[in-house]
Design a protein around this motif. Structure first.
Motif: not given
Length: 260
Positions: A95-105, A107-109
Motif C-alpha cells: 500500500g501507499h501508507q506503509f512505513e518500513h521503519g515504523y512497523a511491527a517486527a 510486518l517488517v519481516r
C-alpha cells in the motif's frame, strides 16, 4: 490505556447482522504499528464499525478473532486467524501508507520476505507511489486464493481490514480529565488508521487513510458525548469510535467503486 470491554451480548452483535445489503467480511482489526495495542482497545471499535456499515445497508460479518487475539502475531500461529493476518499484512506492505521503519517486527519481516528490503529504500519509487493514494493495487498472487476462499466461506463480496497504527491519548498530570479548563491543558489526542477494502473475486485493494491529530476537535467531540469528568479509557474509546464514521463514509464514496 484500555477501553472497557463490551458485554457478551454486545460482542455477539458483531457477528449477527440482518441487513440485506452487500456482505462485507471484517477480516481483522489489528495494530501493525511499531507497537501493538491490546485486544480490549478494539472491541468497542469493532462493534461501532459494524453498526456504521449496517447503517449504510451493508451486511457486516466476522469471526470470533476479528481483533487482537492472543497469538495472532506469533510466528507459529495457525488456522484462519493466521491466514487473515497474512492477507492483512500483504495489503499493508503493497500500500501507499506503509512505513518500513515504523512497523511491527512481524510486518517488517513479511515485507522483506515478500518484496525484498531494497524496494523500500528506493526513495523515488516510494515517493511517487505515496503521491497516488487513490490508485488501487492487487494482493500478491499467492495470497489471492486464500482471500477468495475465506470470502466464499462467509458468502462475502468484500474483505475489510483495519490497521490501527497510531492511537495516543494522554492527559497531563493525571489519569482523569479535570472539570477546569486550566487543568485540562497538556492533553494529547491523535488517531491514525489505514483500512483495506479487498474485492474478493479479483484481489484488487483500495487503501483508505483516516487521521485526526486535532486535539481540540477530538476533545470537544468527546466532551459532548461523555462530559468533562471522563477518564482516559472513556476518552480513548471516543477517539477510536470517531474514526469508524470516516472509514465507512470513505469506503462507500470511494473504496467500493474503486475496486469494481
Amino acid at each position: 490505556m484500555m477501553i472497557s470491554a463490551v458485554s457478551q451480548t454486545e460482542a455477539a452483535g458483531l457477528f449477527d447482522s440482518r441487513n440485506a445489503g452487500v456482505k462485507i467480511f471484517i477480516g481483522e482489526i489489528q495494530s501493525y504499528g511499531d507497537y501493538e495495542l491490546k485486544a480490549s482497545a478494539f472491541e468497542n471499535f469493532a462493534d461501532k464499525l459494524r453498526q456504521e456499515l449496517n447503517q449504510q445497508n451493508l451486511m457486516a460479518i466476522s469471526n470470533a478473532t476479528v481483533t487482537n487475539e492472543e497469538g495472532r502475531h506469533s510466528e507459529g500461529a495457525s488456522g484462519e486467524g493466521a491466514v487473515l493476518s497474512q492477507i492483512h499484512m500483504d495489503a499493508i506492505v503493497h500500500g501507499h501508507q506503509f512505513e518500513h521503519g515504523y512497523a511491527a517486527a512481524k510486518l517488517v519481516r513479511y515485507a522483506d520476505e515478500t518484496m525484498g528490503r531494497k524496494v523500500f529504500y528506493d526513495d523515488e519509487r516510494v515517493a511517487a507511489w505515496k503521491k497516488q493514494p487513490q490508485q488501487t493495487y492487487f494482493l500478491s498472487q499467492g495470497v489471492q486464493p486464500a482471500a477468495r476462499r475465506i470470502a466464499e466461506k462467509y458468502g462475502a463480496a468484500y474483505l475489510l481490514f483495519v490497521n490501527v497504527k497510531d492511537v495516543d491519548v494522554r492527559l497531563k498530570h493525571g489519569l482523569f480529565a479535570s472539570h477546569t479548563t486550566k487543568e485540562n491543558r497538556g492533553k494529547k489526542m491523535k488517531a491514525a488508521l489505514d483500512y483495506y477494502l479487498i474485492n474478493a473475486s479479483t484481489g484488487r485493494v483500495y487503501e483508505g487513510h483516516c487521521e485526526n491529530r486535532k486535539t481540540a476537535q477530538l476533545y470537544n467531540l468527546a466532551l459532548v458525548q461523555g462530559g468533562k469528568g471522563m477518564n482516559v479509557d472513556e476518552l480513548l474509546n471516543h477517539v477510536m469510535e470517531a474514526q469508524t464514521d470516516d472509514i465507512v463514509k470513505d469506503m462507500v464514496k470511494n473504496g467500493m467503486k474503486a475496486v469494481q
